[in-house]
Each structure stands twice: as structure tokens, then as C-alpha cells.
Design a protein around this motif. Structure first.
Motif, PDB file in Angstrom:
ATOM      1  N   ARG A  21       0.833  -1.204   0.000  1.00 43.59           N
ATOM      2  CA  ARG A  21       0.000   0.000   0.000  1.00 43.59           C
ATOM      3  C   ARG A  21       0.870   1.257   0.000  1.00 43.59           C
ATOM      4  NH1 ARG A  21      -3.839  -1.232   3.440  1.00 43.59           N
ATOM      5  NH2 ARG A  21      -2.181  -1.434   4.956  1.00 43.59           N
ATOM      6  N   GLN A  22       1.927   1.220   0.826  1.00 41.00           N
ATOM      7  CA  GLN A  22       2.801   2.393   0.921  1.00 41.00           C
ATOM      8  C   GLN A  22       3.432   2.702  -0.435  1.00 41.00           C
ATOM      9  OE1 GLN A  22       3.255   4.164   3.649  1.00 41.00           O
ATOM     10  NE2 GLN A  22       5.024   5.429   3.190  1.00 41.00           N
ATOM     11  N   GLU A  23       3.823   1.646  -1.144  1.00 40.32           N
ATOM     12  CA  GLU A  23       4.460   1.865  -2.444  1.00 40.32           C
ATOM     13  C   GLU A  23       3.474   2.451  -3.445  1.00 40.32           C
ATOM     14  OE1 GLU A  23       7.511  -1.702  -1.414  1.00 40.32           O
ATOM     15  OE2 GLU A  23       5.987  -2.051  -2.936  1.00 40.32           O
ATOM     16  N   ILE A  24       2.201   2.013  -3.351  1.00 38.12           N
ATOM     17  CA  ILE A  24       1.179   2.561  -4.255  1.00 38.12           C
ATOM     18  C   ILE A  24       0.945   4.038  -3.941  1.00 38.12           C
ATOM     19  CG2 ILE A  24      -1.251   2.414  -4.898  1.00 38.12           C
ATOM     20  CD1 ILE A  24      -0.966  -0.642  -4.361  1.00 38.12           C
ATOM     21  N   VAL A  25       0.881   4.349  -2.620  1.00 36.55           N
ATOM     22  CA  VAL A  25       0.708   5.750  -2.215  1.00 36.55           C
ATOM     23  C   VAL A  25       1.858   6.598  -2.756  1.00 36.55           C
ATOM     24  CG1 VAL A  25       0.737   7.317  -0.234  1.00 36.55           C
ATOM     25  CG2 VAL A  25      -0.628   5.238  -0.139  1.00 36.55           C
ATOM     26  N   LEU A  26       3.078   6.083  -2.616  1.00 44.00           N
ATOM     27  CA  LEU A  26       4.252   6.831  -3.087  1.00 44.00           C
ATOM     28  C   LEU A  26       4.195   7.048  -4.588  1.00 44.00           C
ATOM     29  CD1 LEU A  26       7.260   5.363  -1.103  1.00 44.00           C
ATOM     30  CD2 LEU A  26       6.186   7.577  -0.873  1.00 44.00           C
ATOM     31  N   ALA A  28       1.570   7.097  -6.476  1.00 37.94           N
ATOM     32  CA  ALA A  28       0.511   8.053  -6.777  1.00 37.94           C
ATOM     33  C   ALA A  28       0.998   9.478  -6.518  1.00 37.94           C
ATOM     34  CB  ALA A  28      -0.718   7.744  -5.925  1.00 37.94           C
ATOM     35  N   LEU A  29       1.656   9.664  -5.366  1.00 36.16           N
ATOM     36  CA  LEU A  29       2.178  10.994  -5.029  1.00 36.16           C
ATOM     37  C   LEU A  29       3.181  11.456  -6.078  1.00 36.16           C
ATOM     38  CD1 LEU A  29       2.757  10.847  -1.166  1.00 36.16           C
ATOM     39  CD2 LEU A  29       1.313  12.440  -2.407  1.00 36.16           C
ATOM     40  N   LEU A  30       4.045  10.520  -6.495  1.00 33.85           N
ATOM     41  CA  LEU A  30       5.085  10.847  -7.467  1.00 33.85           C
ATOM     42  C   LEU A  30       4.454  11.262  -8.796  1.00 33.85           C
ATOM     43  CD1 LEU A  30       8.158  10.816  -7.673  1.00 33.85           C
ATOM     44  CD2 LEU A  30       8.015   8.510  -8.576  1.00 33.85           C
ATOM     45  N   ILE A  31       3.424  10.502  -9.221  1.00 34.85           N
ATOM     46  CA  ILE A  31       2.760  10.808 -10.493  1.00 34.85           C
ATOM     47  C   ILE A  31       2.068  12.173 -10.407  1.00 34.85           C
ATOM     48  CG2 ILE A  31       0.861  10.113 -12.008  1.00 34.85           C
ATOM     49  CD1 ILE A  31       1.698   7.192 -11.353  1.00 34.85           C
ATOM     50  N   CYS A  32       1.392  12.437  -9.258  1.00 34.05           N
ATOM     51  CA  CYS A  32       0.746  13.740  -9.067  1.00 34.05           C
ATOM     52  C   CYS A  32       1.782  14.847  -9.194  1.00 34.05           C
ATOM     53  CB  CYS A  32       0.104  13.830  -7.687  1.00 34.05           C
ATOM     54  SG  CYS A  32      -1.350  12.833  -7.523  1.00 34.05           S
ATOM     55  N   LEU A  33       2.903  14.652  -8.479  1.00 30.18           N
ATOM     56  CA  LEU A  33       3.949  15.676  -8.464  1.00 30.18           C
ATOM     57  C   LEU A  33       4.456  15.944  -9.871  1.00 30.18           C
ATOM     58  CD1 LEU A  33       5.955  17.354  -6.661  1.00 30.18           C
ATOM     59  CD2 LEU A  33       7.518  15.461  -6.990  1.00 30.18           C
ATOM     60  N   VAL A 279      13.655   3.119  -2.832  1.00 32.15           N
ATOM     61  CA  VAL A 279      13.958   3.757  -4.120  1.00 32.15           C
ATOM     62  C   VAL A 279      12.866   4.766  -4.468  1.00 32.15           C
ATOM     63  CG1 VAL A 279      14.239   3.349  -6.578  1.00 32.15           C
ATOM     64  CG2 VAL A 279      15.314   1.817  -4.939  1.00 32.15           C
ATOM     65  N   LEU A 280      11.586   4.367  -4.254  1.00 30.71           N
ATOM     66  CA  LEU A 280      10.483   5.291  -4.521  1.00 30.71           C
ATOM     67  C   LEU A 280      10.554   6.504  -3.593  1.00 30.71           C
ATOM     68  CD1 LEU A 280       7.509   2.837  -5.078  1.00 30.71           C
ATOM     69  CD2 LEU A 280       8.602   4.314  -6.756  1.00 30.71           C
ATOM     70  N   GLY A 281      10.874   6.240  -2.310  1.00 29.60           N
ATOM     71  CA  GLY A 281      10.997   7.328  -1.341  1.00 29.60           C
ATOM     72  C   GLY A 281      12.071   8.319  -1.765  1.00 29.60           C
ATOM     73  N   LEU A 282      13.214   7.783  -2.217  1.00 30.24           N
ATOM     74  CA  LEU A 282      14.312   8.630  -2.687  1.00 30.24           C
ATOM     75  C   LEU A 282      13.860   9.471  -3.880  1.00 30.24           C
ATOM     76  CD1 LEU A 282      17.309   6.152  -2.547  1.00 30.24           C
ATOM     77  CD2 LEU A 282      17.227   8.370  -1.422  1.00 30.24           C
ATOM     78  N   LEU A 283      13.147   8.795  -4.824  1.00 32.24           N
ATOM     79  CA  LEU A 283      12.679   9.485  -6.031  1.00 32.24           C
ATOM     80  C   LEU A 283      11.746  10.630  -5.654  1.00 32.24           C
ATOM     81  CD1 LEU A 283      11.765   6.998  -8.870  1.00 32.24           C
ATOM     82  CD2 LEU A 283      12.809   9.233  -9.099  1.00 32.24           C
ATOM     83  N   LEU A 284      10.826  10.340  -4.723  1.00 28.86           N
ATOM     84  CA  LEU A 284       9.847  11.350  -4.334  1.00 28.86           C
ATOM     85  C   LEU A 284      10.540  12.530  -3.651  1.00 28.86           C
ATOM     86  CD1 LEU A 284       6.878  11.997  -4.322  1.00 28.86           C
ATOM     87  CD2 LEU A 284       6.680  10.908  -2.100  1.00 28.86           C
ATOM     88  N   GLU A 287      12.563  14.436  -6.419  1.00 28.95           N
ATOM     89  CA  GLU A 287      11.766  15.209  -7.373  1.00 28.95           C
ATOM     90  C   GLU A 287      11.062  16.374  -6.677  1.00 28.95           C
ATOM     91  OE1 GLU A 287      12.036  14.981 -10.424  1.00 28.95           O
ATOM     92  OE2 GLU A 287      12.909  13.016 -10.754  1.00 28.95           O
ATOM     93  N   ALA A 288      10.537  16.114  -5.455  1.00 26.78           N
ATOM     94  CA  ALA A 288       9.838  17.185  -4.738  1.00 26.78           C
ATOM     95  C   ALA A 288      10.803  18.323  -4.447  1.00 26.78           C
ATOM     96  CB  ALA A 288       9.241  16.638  -3.440  1.00 26.78           C
TER      97      ALA A 288
END
Lengths: 329, 331
Positions: A21-26, A28-33, A279-284, A287-288
Motif C-alpha cells: 500500500r505504501q508503495e502505491i501511495v508513493l 501516486a504521489l510521485l505521479i501527481c507531483l 527507491v520510490l521514497g528517494l525518487l519522491l 523530485e519534490a
């Protein structure tokens, strides 16, 4: 108990095929950003801009890999920033005293691994709480870095070395390749060996892990050593990129790495962790941070955005996850 | 029963403090001059004040690493509210605002930890980053140098010949020692930390105790800011950097268990004085300018040694019982 075992198997299994779930949330956040970024300033997403901006993240990314594993065992390593500073200073000093550049780099990595191993000995064999050990070595390593360098900066490294930070292979930056190599190595260890499950077992219940015959102390010693080594690699990448070494190059790195790891869904209480999440956390985070700087030209805003992201992602995890609710009671 | 090891720790910290002072004093008598001792005490004031609150937080099994950037933010707010070139508010109003803001941040930390059930290290890590960002934006790269005299008074003023900051620290320490040992509230806080399950069954609310500890830490950070920051004539963006680690270190060296339930306010205060003396001693050892760069290294090694020595001393009996238990289990 069986509940926990199932959870262990499902969530900790590094070979699992589905996203948590956390990875999906990340994601989604990344795509929004990225959608917002594309809308506001399309040039931010151009490959050349992205490659240029990526130089800021590779050192942190290398540090975040072993940090994920350390936090999975319910440990923490607050000293990585200080080790990074120490390695940078050792490298600069060695180079200045006419030691060949390759040997200087090797020496810096060695110092990093040794500093990490010292943490590991205290945590694994003396069994002091990792927060306390690394809090103390955070001050000690930083102090030694300032002491041996007398707070002077070092620079003037040869082009053969700076290529490590500034060069690229087929358009892809060299530090990125080093990170991918480290990522592949870590992932292979988690997938092809029982290490991933061992880490979760240690994180969920260390006593039980010991009694079931896991070499808990040895695993921990290697983890903290790897963490120190990663900080050494990050120091070399920084020195190569900026062509300078100083006793403060790693300041604050530990908190950024922990932020990325926790954002990625690794539980700070241990047991649950994911490399993909990190990796997703780092990306987010990356990018943010870069987008806010790009768009508003204010570096300070980054800090607020990252703090808010961390709070939001953990808050959503705690509110929507039944497990989180049960375990905190 | 739970009090004895912490009691011993206070003695060992005191002994180390006196030993350090005796050794440095023997090398250089100027170290023991009343003026230097007073200056060292004044330097320790912010650490001592915030360590009182942090002790409560750590005793309940939580941690607050946002106090450093909170102090930076509060210093900025205090300066911008009072300085004639910014808001120019009356000093009393600015102080009230800073106290409220400090307690408010503590309240947010506490609510996120207790009601949103987030791990305190993550909540306060996020808060650390956010507050740092807000502080930097408010400061905008400038310095504040025109603090009104009414505000400077809290940093440099005296009452009966003793600096205001020392009075404040003494009052805070006395208050928190009384709170911890003489009030039902104090006993409940320690109960919640040492055995959460038993405390819950006894009808104590861990939530309220933790909330109280976080609010107090925020409030005390504000108090520490008010009496320490106006001492220097300038407020810059770096105020409070690394302060959180210093305070946590003091509480841990002072004998508070990082997993909660055990520890004393006095231990934290003594450890703060000890770390202050260790940080200050290099200047007095006649080792030349280059030696001062080793200050943090010595402090770090010292902390490591103190924690390890204590840990080993405490560990041995428990290790024996565990080995005995495993032998019995095998038999």
C-alpha cells in the motif's frame, strides 16, 4: 503469533510480486507531483534537466540502501553523515600528502568501513541501543573529522578522479551507475539469500531470531559496516562532483537518508521493509525537492515539503493500516 | 527499586564532573576562577532547561529531536517580533507569543504521537525539517542585530547579582525535580514509562502523560530561547543547530533509559554540566589553537566512553541471569 508469521511472510518477502500500500501511495504521489511539474514547467521534465539535477541525489541514495536494512532490524544509524565527513577529510588529507589518488580513495573507503564496524561492534556485541551508539559516534566521528582537518577544505583533485562524479557513460552519469550497481547487489542479496527474511525476523523479535539459530550479532556487524562503507562511497562521489572535501560535507545526511527510508514504508520499529519502497521514497524526495527549488527558487521550501511528505505518508500508513492500529495498542 | 541504579549514576556523573574540574584546574588555575565557572554555568542554561522536559519525554518511552530547530525558529520569531526594524512589538507580547508557539509545537508533536499513533522519532524528525525550513524562510538570509534593551535584559540582566538565566534555570530544575518526585503526576509519568501495560490496567492514561511531556518540552525550549538568545547581540539562522542531539545525549548520559521508565531530572542536569565542562576544558589546557578543533571529538569520545562504561556495569548481572535461564531451559 501465526498472524505475525503470515505478516512476516507476506510483507517481508523481498521476492513478492505485488506492490504494498505504501508503495502505491508513493507512486501516486510521485505521479501527481510530476503531473503538476509538467503542467507548470515542462522543461523541468526534459531528460537533460533531469540528468543534470540527478547529480544531487546519488550519494544520499547509496547511503539509503544499507540504512533500509539497518532499520529493518529495528536499528538505526545516525552516524552516516559524520562518517561521510570523516571519509572526505581522510581522502583529502591522504591526497594532499602525495598518496596516489586510487590509494587515497581506498583508504577513505577503509576508514568508512572501519567506522561502521566500530558502530556494529557496540550494537551487536556490547549490545548498546543503536540510537545511543550512533548518537555518540555522530559526535565523535564529526569531531575527529574537524580535528584532523583543522576545519580546512581540500581541493585540486585530478580530472581522472572528478570524472567519477561528473562523467557520464552513454549519457548516464557515473555516480548513477555506481548507485545502480549497489542497488543490484543489495537486491540480489535480499532475493537470492535468506538475508531479507533474517532481517525481518531480527526486526520483529530479536530474541526469537537468536534462539532459532540466526547469527544475529554477525549480521548486525556486517550491516553497520556496510552502512559505513556506503557513507565512504557517498563521500568520494561528493568529492568528485564538487572537487572539494571538508569536514562538513555529510552534515544532516543521516536525517535525509532516514526520511527517504521511512517514506518508503520501512517500519522504524523494524521487521517491515522494502528496497523498492526506499527507491520510490528517494525518487519522491528528490523530485519534490528539485521541483520546489526549480519552480520557486527557494531552497528552504524544500525542507517544509519533505517534512510534510514524511508526516503525510506515515500518517496515512498509520490511519489506514489495521496492523499499525493493532500494534500500537 | 527502580530508583537505585539512577541514583548511583548521579554519583558517578558528579564524581566525573569534579574529577574533570580538578584535573583541568590543576593544569590551569584560571579554569576554576569564579568568573569562568559562572560563564560555564550560563553556557549550560539552555541545555539544562530543555533537558528537564526531554527527561520526561524519554522516560515515557518517546523522543523529541525537534527541539534544536524549534529553538532556531523561536529565536527568529522572538527577534522579528521585538526588533524595531521588523514588527517592533512590546517585549512582553513577543515573549508570550514565543511561549505559546513553543508549547503549540510541543502540542502538535504530542498529538501526532498519541492520537495519530506515529512513532515519535519520525514525527519529530519531520518537525525538525519543517521548522528549520520555516525558520530559514522567516530569516531570509539576514541577521537581526537591533534587539530592544527590554529583551536583552533577559540575556544579560541580573537580579541580586545573579544573571536572570541562572535564576530561570534553577527555578525550572527545582520545579521539575519536585514534579518528578513529589507529585502524583510525576509518579504517573514514571509508571507509564516503566510498565505501560500495568499503568494502563491501573487506569492511567499514557496519552495524557506523553502529551504533557511533549508540551512541556516545547514550552521549556521557548523558555531556554528567551533567556539564552538575547545574550548575544545578534540572532542568525544557525541558532539551535545540533542542540537536539546535545540535549538527548545529556539525558542519556544522566542515566535515563532510552527505552523509558527509568531516569532522573537531576541526572540529566548533572550530565549537562559535565558535558559543558568537557567542552570548555580544551581552551584551558594550553594546547594551542589547533587543539580547539578537537573539542567535539573529545566530547564525542567522552560520551561514548561514559555510555559504554555504564552499560557494561549494568549489563553484567543481567547477562548472568540470562545465561542461567538458557542453561535451565536446556536442562
Amino acid at each position: 503469533m501465526s498472524d505475525q508469521a503470515i505478516a512476516l511472510k507476506r510483507e517481508a518477502d523481498p521476492t513478492r510480486q505485488t506492490l504494498s500500500r505504501q508503495e502505491i501511495v508513493l507512486l501516486a504521489l510521485l505521479i501527481c507531483l510530476l503531473a503538476v511539474a509538467w503542467h507548470l514547467s515542462p522543461s523541468f521534465l526534459s531528460p537533460s534537466a533531469q540528468i543534470e539535477l540527478s547529480t544531487h541525489i546519488w550519494g544520499l541514495a547509496v547511503i539509503a540502501l544499507p540504512m533500509t536494512l539497518v532499520i529493518m532490524t529495528a536499528g538505526i544509524d545516525l552516524s552516516v553523515g559524520s562518517i561521510m565527513s570523516l571519509c572526505g577529510v581522510v581522502f583529502g588529507l591522504a591526497f594532499q600528502s602525495k598518496i596516489p589518488i586510487g590509494a587515497s580513495a581506498f583508504l577513505a573507503l577503509l576508514v568508512g568501513a572501519a567506522a561502521g564496524a566500530l558502530n556494529g561492534v557496540f550494537v551487536a556485541y556490547v549490545r548498546v541501543h543503536p540510537l545511543i551508539v550512533t548518537l555518540a559516534t555522530l559526535a565523535a566521528y564529526q569531531g575527529v573529522a574537524v580535528g584532523i582537518s583543522q576545519a580546512r577544505p581540500f581541493s585540486g583533485f585530478p580530472a581522472s578522479f572528478t570524472a567519477l562524479g561528473q562523467g557520464s557513460v552513454f549519457g548516464f552519469p557515473v555516480p548513477g551507475l555506481i548507485f545502480l550497481l549497489a542497488l543490484a547487489l543489495t537486491a540480489t542479496l535480499l532475493v537470492c539469500t535468506p538475508l531479507g527474511l533474517s532481517l525481518s525476523a531480527i526486526g520483529y523479535n530479536e530474541t526469537a531470531a537468536r534462539y532459532s539459530g540466526l547469527a544475529v550479532s554477525r549480521i548486525k556487524l556486517w550491516l553497520y559496516t556496510a552502512s559505513g562503507l556506503a557513507a565512504g562511497v557517498a563521500a568520494l562521489l561528493f568529492c568528485a562532483l564538487r572537487n572539494t572535501a571538508k569536514a562538513d560535507i555529510g552534515t544532516g545526511m543521516e536525517l535525509q537518508a532516514i526520511t527517504a527510508v521511512v517514506l518508503g514504508g520501512t517500519s522504524i520499529f523494524g521487521g517491515r521493509g522494502s528496497l523498492l519502497g526506499t527507491v520510490l521514497g528517494l525518487l519522491l524526495v528528490h523530485e519534490a525537492r528539485e521541483f520546489v527549488s526549480w519552480q520557486f527558487n527557494r531552497d528552504e521550501l524544500n525542507l517544509i515539503v519533505i517534512g510534510a511528505l514524511l508526516l503525510l505518508s506515515v500518517l496515512s500508513d498509520g490511519l489506514f493500516s489495521a496492523r499499525g492500529r493493532r500494534s500500537s495498542q | 527499586m527502580g530508583k537505585r541504579p539512577a541514583w548511583r549514576r548521579e554519583w558517578s556523573v558528579t564524581a566525573l564532573l569534579f574529577a574533570t574540574m580538578a584535573v583541568v584546574g590543576a593544569v590551569n588555575h584560571a579554569f576554576l576562577r569564579p568568573a569562568n565557572l559562572r560563564d560555564m554555568l550560563i553556557d549550560d542554561v539552555p541545555t539544562v532547561i530543555v533537558a528537564c522536559g526531554m527527561t520526561l519525554v524519554i522516560v515515557t518511552g518517546e523522543i523529541d529531536i525537534s527541539v534544536g530547530s524549534l529553538m532556531g525558529l523561536l529565536a527568529t520569531v522572538l527577534g522579528e517580533l521585538t526588533s524595531p526594524s521588523h514588527a517592533g512589538l512590546p517585549v512582553a507580547a513577543a515573549i508570550a507569543a514565543v511561549l505559546l508557539l513553543g508549547a503549540g509545537v510541543g502540542l502538535i508533536n504530542g498529538l501526532l504521537v498519541t492520537f495519530a499513533r506515529m512513532p515519535s522519532i519520525i514525527v519529530t524528525l519531520a518537525m525538525l525539517t519543517i521548522l528549520q525550513g520555516i525558520g530559514l524562510i522567516l530569516m531570509n538570509g539576514a541577521w537581526i542585530t537591533d534587539m530592544p534593551a527590554g529583551l536583552r535584559y533577559f540575556g544579560v540582566g541580573r537580579m541580586f547579582g545573579v544573571p536572570i538565566s541562572l535564576w530561570t534555570a534553577a527555578a525550572v530544575v527545582a520545579l521539575f525535580m519536585l514534579l518528578a518526585s513529589r507529585t502524583p503526576l510525576g509518579r504517573r509519568i514514571w509508571a507509564v514509562g516503566s510498565n505501560p501495560e500495568a499503568a494502563r490496567l491501573a487506569g492511567l492514561s499514557a496519552r495524557n502523560m506523553k502529551l504533557f511531556a511533549f508540551i512541556m518540552t516545547g514550552l521549556l525550549t521557548a523558555v531556554a530561547t528567551i533567556v539564552s538568545v538575547p545574550r548575544l547581540g545578534v540572532i542568525e539562522a544557525g541558532v539551535g543547530q545540533g542542540f537536539e542531539l546535545l540535549v538527548v545525549t545529556c539525558v542519556v548520559v544522566g542515566g535515563t533509559s532510552i527505552s523509558g521508565g527509568r531516569g532522573t531530572v537531576l541526572g540529566s542536569v548533572l550530565a549537562a554540566l559535565l558535558l559543558g565542562a568537557v567542552g570548555n576544558m580544551l581552551i584551558f589546557l594550553h594546547l594551542g589553537l589547533s587543539a580547539t578543533y578537537w573539542e567535539r571529538a573529545i566530547q564525542g569520545v567522552f560520551i561514548l566512553a561514559a555510555v559504554l562504561a555504564d552499560h557494561l556495569a549494568r549489563r553484567r548481572p543481567r547477562l548472568q541471569t540470562r545465561m542461567q535461564a538458557s542453561r535451565e531451559a536446556q536442562a
